[in-house]
Design a protein around this motif. Structure first.
Motif, PDB file in Angstrom:
ATOM      1  N   PRO A   1      -5.757  -4.110  13.917  1.00  0.00           N
ATOM      2  CA  PRO A   1      -6.782  -3.736  12.940  1.00  0.00           C
ATOM      3  C   PRO A   1      -7.180  -4.880  12.007  1.00  0.00           C
ATOM      4  O   PRO A   1      -6.370  -5.733  11.664  1.00  0.00           O
ATOM      5  CB  PRO A   1      -6.136  -2.592  12.158  1.00  0.00           C
ATOM      6  N   ALA A   2      -8.441  -4.836  11.633  1.00  0.00           N
ATOM      7  CA  ALA A   2      -8.959  -5.787  10.642  1.00  0.00           C
ATOM      8  C   ALA A   2      -8.365  -5.458   9.285  1.00  0.00           C
ATOM      9  O   ALA A   2      -7.848  -4.365   9.059  1.00  0.00           O
ATOM     10  CB  ALA A   2     -10.482  -5.688  10.590  1.00  0.00           C
ATOM     11  N   GLY A   3      -8.448  -6.412   8.385  1.00  0.00           N
ATOM     12  CA  GLY A   3      -8.013  -6.145   7.023  1.00  0.00           C
ATOM     13  C   GLY A   3      -7.540  -7.384   6.301  1.00  0.00           C
ATOM     14  O   GLY A   3      -7.635  -8.501   6.812  1.00  0.00           O
TER      15      GLY A   3
ATOM     16  N   ILE B   1       5.733 -20.455  13.828  1.00  0.00           N
ATOM     17  CA  ILE B   1       5.572 -19.012  13.934  1.00  0.00           C
ATOM     18  C   ILE B   1       4.865 -18.522  12.676  1.00  0.00           C
ATOM     19  O   ILE B   1       5.292 -18.816  11.559  1.00  0.00           O
ATOM     20  CB  ILE B   1       6.935 -18.298  14.062  1.00  0.00           C
ATOM     21  N   GLU B   2       3.786 -17.797  12.876  1.00  0.00           N
ATOM     22  CA  GLU B   2       3.054 -17.239  11.733  1.00  0.00           C
ATOM     23  C   GLU B   2       3.339 -15.744  11.643  1.00  0.00           C
ATOM     24  O   GLU B   2       3.260 -15.037  12.637  1.00  0.00           O
ATOM     25  CB  GLU B   2       1.552 -17.459  11.911  1.00  0.00           C
ATOM     26  N   ILE B   3       3.696 -15.292  10.442  1.00  0.00           N
ATOM     27  CA  ILE B   3       3.836 -13.857  10.239  1.00  0.00           C
ATOM     28  C   ILE B   3       2.599 -13.357   9.490  1.00  0.00           C
ATOM     29  O   ILE B   3       2.040 -14.066   8.648  1.00  0.00           O
ATOM     30  CB  ILE B   3       5.144 -13.477   9.516  1.00  0.00           C
ATOM     31  N   GLN B   4       2.168 -12.162   9.850  1.00  0.00           N
ATOM     32  CA  GLN B   4       1.006 -11.539   9.221  1.00  0.00           C
ATOM     33  C   GLN B   4       1.333 -10.069   8.963  1.00  0.00           C
ATOM     34  O   GLN B   4       1.651  -9.333   9.896  1.00  0.00           O
ATOM     35  CB  GLN B   4      -0.233 -11.617  10.133  1.00  0.00           C
ATOM     36  N   PHE B   5       1.262  -9.658   7.700  1.00  0.00           N
ATOM     37  CA  PHE B   5       1.499  -8.265   7.300  1.00  0.00           C
ATOM     38  C   PHE B   5       0.235  -7.739   6.642  1.00  0.00           C
ATOM     39  O   PHE B   5      -0.214  -8.297   5.638  1.00  0.00           O
ATOM     40  CB  PHE B   5       2.642  -8.157   6.291  1.00  0.00           C
ATOM     41  N   ARG B   6      -0.323  -6.656   7.195  1.00  0.00           N
ATOM     42  CA  ARG B   6      -1.545  -6.107   6.627  1.00  0.00           C
ATOM     43  C   ARG B   6      -1.250  -5.392   5.311  1.00  0.00           C
ATOM     44  O   ARG B   6      -0.258  -4.670   5.177  1.00  0.00           O
ATOM     45  CB  ARG B   6      -2.230  -5.147   7.599  1.00  0.00           C
ATOM     46  N   LEU B   7      -2.136  -5.587   4.358  1.00  0.00           N
ATOM     47  CA  LEU B   7      -2.024  -4.922   3.063  1.00  0.00           C
ATOM     48  C   LEU B   7      -2.637  -3.541   3.120  1.00  0.00           C
ATOM     49  O   LEU B   7      -3.570  -3.285   3.901  1.00  0.00           O
ATOM     50  CB  LEU B   7      -2.703  -5.758   1.982  1.00  0.00           C
ATOM     51  N   ALA B   8      -2.143  -2.652   2.280  1.00  0.00           N
ATOM     52  CA  ALA B   8      -2.682  -1.280   2.199  1.00  0.00           C
ATOM     53  C   ALA B   8      -4.092  -1.303   1.649  1.00  0.00           C
ATOM     54  O   ALA B   8      -4.484  -2.207   0.933  1.00  0.00           O
ATOM     55  CB  ALA B   8      -1.777  -0.430   1.313  1.00  0.00           C
TER      56      ALA B   8
ATOM     57  N   TRP C   1       4.697   0.583  10.289  1.00  0.00           N
ATOM     58  CA  TRP C   1       3.742  -0.452   9.883  1.00  0.00           C
ATOM     59  C   TRP C   1       2.400  -0.264  10.587  1.00  0.00           C
ATOM     60  O   TRP C   1       2.345  -0.037  11.784  1.00  0.00           O
ATOM     61  CB  TRP C   1       4.299  -1.830  10.233  1.00  0.00           C
ATOM     62  N   GLY C   2       1.331  -0.420   9.818  1.00  0.00           N
ATOM     63  CA  GLY C   2      -0.014  -0.412  10.399  1.00  0.00           C
ATOM     64  C   GLY C   2      -0.259  -1.679  11.188  1.00  0.00           C
ATOM     65  O   GLY C   2      -0.857  -1.647  12.264  1.00  0.00           O
ATOM     66  N   SER C   3       0.224  -2.796  10.666  1.00  0.00           N
ATOM     67  CA  SER C   3       0.090  -4.061  11.374  1.00  0.00           C
ATOM     68  C   SER C   3       1.046  -5.089  10.772  1.00  0.00           C
ATOM     69  O   SER C   3       0.835  -5.561   9.650  1.00  0.00           O
ATOM     70  CB  SER C   3      -1.345  -4.584  11.324  1.00  0.00           C
ATOM     71  N   ARG C   4       2.093  -5.390  11.509  1.00  0.00           N
ATOM     72  CA  ARG C   4       3.069  -6.418  11.125  1.00  0.00           C
ATOM     73  C   ARG C   4       3.309  -7.272  12.362  1.00  0.00           C
ATOM     74  O   ARG C   4       3.791  -6.793  13.388  1.00  0.00           O
ATOM     75  CB  ARG C   4       4.364  -5.776  10.655  1.00  0.00           C
ATOM     76  N   LEU C   5       2.967  -8.547  12.258  1.00  0.00           N
ATOM     77  CA  LEU C   5       2.959  -9.437  13.417  1.00  0.00           C
ATOM     78  C   LEU C   5       3.804 -10.691  13.215  1.00  0.00           C
ATOM     79  O   LEU C   5       3.872 -11.225  12.107  1.00  0.00           O
ATOM     80  CB  LEU C   5       1.524  -9.903  13.711  1.00  0.00           C
ATOM     81  N   GLU C   6       4.384 -11.154  14.331  1.00  0.00           N
ATOM     82  CA  GLU C   6       4.944 -12.508  14.452  1.00  0.00           C
ATOM     83  C   GLU C   6       4.153 -13.169  15.565  1.00  0.00           C
ATOM     84  O   GLU C   6       4.216 -12.744  16.717  1.00  0.00           O
ATOM     85  CB  GLU C   6       6.414 -12.473  14.874  1.00  0.00           C
ATOM     86  N   ILE C   7       3.404 -14.214  15.225  1.00  0.00           N
ATOM     87  CA  ILE C   7       2.557 -14.899  16.200  1.00  0.00           C
ATOM     88  C   ILE C   7       3.174 -16.257  16.509  1.00  0.00           C
ATOM     89  O   ILE C   7       3.415 -17.061  15.606  1.00  0.00           O
ATOM     90  CB  ILE C   7       1.125 -15.066  15.660  1.00  0.00           C
ATOM     91  N   TYR C   8       3.412 -16.501  17.798  1.00  0.00           N
ATOM     92  CA  TYR C   8       4.082 -17.722  18.231  1.00  0.00           C
ATOM     93  C   TYR C   8       3.038 -18.776  18.604  1.00  0.00           C
ATOM     94  O   TYR C   8       2.337 -18.640  19.589  1.00  0.00           O
ATOM     95  CB  TYR C   8       5.051 -17.408  19.382  1.00  0.00           C
TER      96      TYR C   8
ATOM     97  N   MET D   1       2.286   0.232   5.113  1.00  0.00           N
ATOM     98  CA  MET D   1       3.594   0.633   5.631  1.00  0.00           C
ATOM     99  C   MET D   1       4.053   1.874   4.886  1.00  0.00           C
ATOM    100  O   MET D   1       3.822   2.006   3.686  1.00  0.00           O
ATOM    101  CB  MET D   1       4.593  -0.510   5.420  1.00  0.00           C
ATOM    102  N   THR D   2       4.666   2.786   5.627  1.00  0.00           N
ATOM    103  CA  THR D   2       5.303   3.949   5.014  1.00  0.00           C
ATOM    104  C   THR D   2       6.748   3.998   5.473  1.00  0.00           C
ATOM    105  O   THR D   2       7.084   3.512   6.559  1.00  0.00           O
ATOM    106  CB  THR D   2       4.599   5.272   5.411  1.00  0.00           C
ATOM    107  N   THR D   3       7.590   4.570   4.645  1.00  0.00           N
ATOM    108  CA  THR D   3       8.996   4.730   5.008  1.00  0.00           C
ATOM    109  C   THR D   3       9.212   6.173   5.445  1.00  0.00           C
ATOM    110  O   THR D   3       8.917   7.103   4.691  1.00  0.00           O
ATOM    111  CB  THR D   3       9.913   4.379   3.821  1.00  0.00           C
ATOM    112  N   GLU D   4       9.692   6.335   6.668  1.00  0.00           N
ATOM    113  CA  GLU D   4       9.959   7.651   7.255  1.00  0.00           C
ATOM    114  C   GLU D   4      11.449   7.727   7.576  1.00  0.00           C
ATOM    115  O   GLU D   4      12.180   6.744   7.425  1.00  0.00           O
ATOM    116  CB  GLU D   4       9.123   7.830   8.532  1.00  0.00           C
TER     117      GLU D   4
END
Length: 160
Positions: free
Chosen positions: A86-88, A153-160, A131-138, A122-125
């Motif tokens: 997803p975009a964001g 390695i780039e990490i990308q975590f989408r904000l709410a 996570w809606g979008s949490r990435l590790e890009i190599y 992200m929600t805790t269940e």
């Protein structure tokens, strides 16, 4: 220092698996299969492979995707499916070093975001963090640089 960037939606093909931290190779070892699958269909990767974390319970199970970005949608088949990241607005940080060091980088990014008053998508269940979008890009190709201590390695975590 982490940055906040706007990222458009991105197409990919991937394989999803429920694993543990000790069995991460079950999904990681399938990246070559995804690249071969794309080559058989005449589709080219559009960037480095990644891991997308959907559900995380560090003491239990993780739902993780191994993926490869593509420039345009590709129909999935069998275990390989088509998806869209997803975009964001994303918090991003680049790590130079062994992937085993990412736990510390992730902790630092999460701490920084908390200090900035930012909330992740992200929600805790009961079964962990969803996570809606949490990435590790190599960014480093392992055949070009076999020394994992020199990987980017780039990490990308989408904000709410």
């Amino acid at each position: 220092m982490p940055q906040i960037i706007e990222i458009p939606e991105r197409y990919y093909v991937g394989i999803r698996a429920t694993i543990t931290m000790a069995t991460f190779n079950v999904v990681a070892d399938r990246l070559g299969e995804i690249f071969a699958w794309l080559a058989e269909r005449g589709a080219a990767p559009d960037g480095g492979p990644f891991f997308r974390f959907l559900v995380i319970d560090m003491e239990g199970d993780l739902l993780v995707e191994a993926g490869v970005p593509v420039a345009a949608p590709v129909a999935g088949e069998g275990d390989v499916y088509a998806g869209v990241i997803p975009a964001g607005r994303y918090v991003t940080e680049t790590h130079f070093g062994h992937p085993d060091q990412l736990i510390g980088v992730v902790g630092a990014v999460r701490g920084w975001a908390k200090e900035q008053g930012l909330a992740f998508d992200m929600t805790t269940e009961a079964d962990g963090e969803h996570w809606g979008s949490r990435l590790e890009i190599y960014k480093t190709h392992p055949e070009e640089q076999p020394d994992m201590n020199k990987w980017e390695i780039e990490i990308q975590f989408r904000l709410a």
